[in-house]
Scaffold this motif. Structure first.
Motif: not given
Length: 87
Positions: A18-32
């Motif tokens: 989407f772009g070099a600095f765009a915030a990425q979608y993550i799932d619950a397992s990646q929030t740690g």
């Protein structure tokens, strides 16, 4: 569209660049190791999953976040999405 189908679609679409600095979608397992910095919402009429993802990413970027996790999504004739944002 069912919530799980919409979230899966957004997940798949988020793998596209989407772009070099765009915030990425993550799932619950990646929030740690990330710190929650609040929530964002987007809504509109007739949006595609890609449109919703781009709006969420832009709002997350505006708050200085690097990632977001969708916590609510409705997509009938109009859409509404809520996401938790992380740094």
């Amino acid at each position: 569209m069912k919530i799980s189908t919409a979230i899966a679609t957004i997940s798949l679409m988020s793998t596209l660049s989407f772009g070099a600095f765009a915030a990425q979608y993550i799932d619950a397992s990646q929030t740690g190791k990330l710190q929650s910095v609040g929530t964002i919402t987007v809504s509109g009429v007739g949006g595609t999953p890609s449109d919703i993802r781009q709006e969420l990413s832009a709002k997350a970027d505006a708050q200085g976040a690097t990632a977001y996790k969708v916590i609510e999504l409705r997509n009938n004739n109009s859409y509404h999405a809520t996401a938790e944002v992380y740094k």
